[in-house]
Design a protein around this motif. Structure first.
Motif, mmCIF file in Angstrom:
data_model
loop_
_atom_site.group_PDB
_atom_site.id
_atom_site.type_symbol
_atom_site.label_atom_id
_atom_site.label_comp_id
_atom_site.label_asym_id
_atom_site.label_seq_id
_atom_site.Cartn_x
_atom_site.Cartn_y
_atom_site.Cartn_z
ATOM 1 N N SER A 82 0.714 -1.163 -0.138
ATOM 2 C CA SER A 82 0.060 -0.042 -0.091
ATOM 3 C C SER A 82 0.954 1.338 -0.200
ATOM 4 O O SER A 82 0.481 2.306 -0.636
ATOM 5 C CB SER A 82 -1.138 0.158 1.200
ATOM 6 N N ASP A 194 -5.681 -0.765 -4.836
ATOM 7 C CA ASP A 194 -5.311 -1.241 -3.736
ATOM 8 C C ASP A 194 -6.297 -2.411 -3.199
ATOM 9 O O ASP A 194 -7.321 -2.016 -2.603
ATOM 10 C CB ASP A 194 -4.956 -0.223 -2.851
ATOM 11 N N GLU A 195 -5.994 -3.690 -3.590
ATOM 12 C CA GLU A 195 -6.985 -4.748 -3.157
ATOM 13 C C GLU A 195 -8.359 -4.401 -3.381
ATOM 14 O O GLU A 195 -9.336 -4.453 -2.222
ATOM 15 C CB GLU A 195 -6.712 -4.934 -1.588
HETATM 16 MG MG LIG Z 1 -2.310 -2.390 2.222
#
Ligand SMILES: [Mg+2]
Ligand SMILES: Nc1ncnc2c1ncn2[C@@H]1O[C@H](COP(=O)(O)OP(=O)(O)OP(=O)(O)O)[C@@H](O)[C@H]1O
Lengths: 285, 281
Positions: A82, A194-195
């Motif tokens: 991240s 991000d995911e």
């Molecule tokens: Mg993360």
């Protein structure tokens, strides 16, 4: 700060990336790094370091992403994925090292770089269309053209009929599709994810993967996807890198053309090797 | 609504019944609307009967019909509207002055750390003084003029609105703020599109609380020092032992309070239409 030196070797061991090859794989014309590609941004990272006061979260990261390439980043929780995305999108600044997107420091070209979060992060007090309009370029004037761009983005994520409703009335998958529309409406040249599908059920995730892939192929932006799901990385990306304690520990190219068959043997083999790299630190790609 | 919603809606059990037994459903609905009024109307009837039967002395508690007559008489003489209007005006202007100062200071201290450090401690100290404790001092300062009432009401409504605005701004979802920054919002846009709407539900909590304090302050201030308004009307009537008018002014305070509450709720429903709490059923 244990064994920083011992692990540095891994970075040099990885196969040399050739951006041109990746771009060809993605079906795009290659340009010199730093030049504006018609669709996707070129990313160049050299010697990137970042720490939050403690040990380095990102440690001497070198990474090139070709225009239009689809890159996936995998790795254990807390390895710095991240943080890397936040620096890439200008939400955070590097401690040292060089990061450029289209030859510019991220943060100065906000509308060209968009980030999609794990949570939808929609404004509850704005309609779905209003939320998508948040993604319009700051200099965009409200009017017919802006309205059309919003409508188009909603159509791209297959939610045109929801334009006027409040986000609270949507399902989790629908909310995330609105978030995708918001990220796409400014026609970004780099989309960082991000995911984005981490909170969705398995079936919705498959539908969303196909959706992301489709808009990616139609629009041609450069995509960087952080995911916990190795199968997802292999299904979508042209290249998968494994991040380990802030460094790139391994990288894998996935050459199969889209649409990729689900659960193919080839994919399973790559997945196994990526998992091996994640859990045992190193693998020749 | 979309096609899928319609499918779910037709699946609900009430839909076929409603067309089949229309009248019953209508009666049920009327009964549902009437339910909240059953208790007060019942109390009025028993009260009237109790006074008529001599269980309660007329001198201590006038009967509802006598109060109604008093209401009619003051209405015709114009006295009722004069006092009602004066009280309502005092309440509104106090709310406007104290409320907007509280709102603006709450915003400022929620956004700016400097402003918060400079003023919050002082405000928290003053907050511990009940505003009515200032009454003797305020009478010395302003006499029985309008200033006194305005001052006390303003101070009274200031704190709930200040505290709740501050709390609202502080508790806006950090993730939304980060999203706004990532999407290139300027500080002004960030405030207008994220901080302010995010704080609004909390501001309304403060407003509703402030309304209660507003009426309470006004009643006390008007009763103790005024030459007009509902409280004054009640005090004057007490001197002449006209209890109907005393009860009337008490009831009018209740009506004013209810009207203010209904107006706030309507405003809230409109402004917070996005909230699932207010979703149309
Ligand atoms: Mg993360
Ligand atoms: N703002 C911050 N302040 C202090 N430490 C931070 C901050 N952001 C991240 N970190 C630390 O940096 C490290 C990497 O965090 P990061 O969020 O990049 O991990 P990640 O790879 O995305 O993990 P996950 O897969 O769980 O999301 C973690 O050890 C985390 O505690």
């Amino acid at each position: 700060m244990p064994s920083l030196k011992a692990e540095r070797a891994i970075v040099h061991e990885r196969t040399d990336i050739e951006p041109a090859a990746a771009a060809r794989a993605a079906g795009h014309v290659t340009l010199e790094p730093g030049l504006r590609h018609p669709d996707g941004a070129a990313v160049r990272i050299r010697g990137l370091n970042k720490s939050f006061g403690g040990p380095r979260v990102l440690d001497q990261v070198d990474l090139d992403i070709a225009p239009g390439e689809f890159l996936a980043i995998v790795g254990k929780s807390g390895c710095g994925k991240s943080t890397l995305l936040r620096i890439l999108t200008g939400l955070d600044t590097p401690q040292s090292g060089e990061v450029s997107v289209d030859g510019r420091t991220p943060g100065n070209n906000a509308a060209d770089i968009r980030l999609m979060f794990q949570e939808p992060r929609l404004l509850p007090w704005a309609s779905v269309a209003g939320n998508v309009a948040v993604g319009l370029r700051q200099d965009a004037h409200p009017g017919n053209e802006a309205d059309r761009a919003v409508a188009e983005a909603l159509k791209a994520v297959q939610l045109p009929e929801k334009a006027g409703v409040w986000p609270a009335t949507l399902s989790g998958g629908q909310k995330q599709r609105v978030a995708l529309a918001r990220a796409l409406v400014s026609r970004p040249r780099l989309l960082a994810l991000d995911e984005p599908l981490g909170a969705l059920d398995a079936l919705t995730r498959l539908v969303m993967q196909a959706l992301i892939l489709r808009v990616k192929q139609e629009t041609g932006f450069t995509a960087v996807l952080v995911t916990h799901d190795v199968a997802e990385a292999v299904a979508l990306a042209d290249r998968v890198i494994v991040l380990e304690a802030g460094r790139i520990a391994a990288e894998f190219r996935v050459d199969a053309p889209h649409p990729r068959p689900t659960a193919s043997e080839e994919a399973a083999r790559i997945e196994a090797r990526i998992l091996e790299a994640i859990f045992h630190g190193r693998t020749a790609a | 609504m979309s096609a899928s919603d319609t499918i779910y809606a037709t699946g609900l059990a009430t839909t076929p019944d409603a067309s089949a037994q229309g009248p019953t459903v209508d009666l049920a609905r009327i009964a549902g609307h009437a339910l909240p009024f059953l208790l007060p109307v019942g109390v009025l009837l028993i009260w009237e009967a109790a006074v008529a039967a001599g269980w309660i002395s007329d001198a201590l508690m006038p009967r509802p019909s006598a109060v109604a007559v008093a209401a009619w008489e003051t209405l015709v003489s114009g006295e009722l509207f004069t006092h009602l209007g004066v009280s309502a005006l005092r309440a509104l202007s106090g709310l406007l002055i104290g409320g907007s100062i509280g709102f603006l200071l709450g915003l400022a201290n929620g956004i700016s750390d400097l402003s918060n450090r400079a003023t919050d401690t002082t405000l928290q100290m003053i907050r511990n003084i009940p505003n009515l404790a200032l009454l003797p001092l305020v009478i010395v300062w302003f006499g029985i003029g309008e200033g006194a009432k305005l001052f006390l009401v303003s101070i009274g409504v200031f704190f709930p609105i200040y505290l709740n605005t501050l709390h609202g701004i502080r508790n806006v979802d950090r993730q939304l703020i980060e999203m706004g920054k990532a999407y290139g919002m300027s500080p002004a846009t960030l405030f207008r599109r994220i901080l302010l709407p995010g704080a609004l539900p909390s501001v309304f909590v403060g407003l509703r609380y402030a309304l209660g304090i507003m009426w309470l302050t006004l009643i006390v201030a008007e009763t103790l020092s005024a030459s007009s308004g509902l409280g004054y009307m009640a005090m004057k009537a007490r001197e002449f032992m006209i209890l109907e008018v005393v009860v009337l002014s008490i009831l009018l305070y209740a009506v004013l309070g209810k009207v203010a509450d209904i107006a706030t709720r309507a405003l809230e429903r409109r402004t917070l239409a996005w909230s699932p709490v207010y979703a149309k059923s």
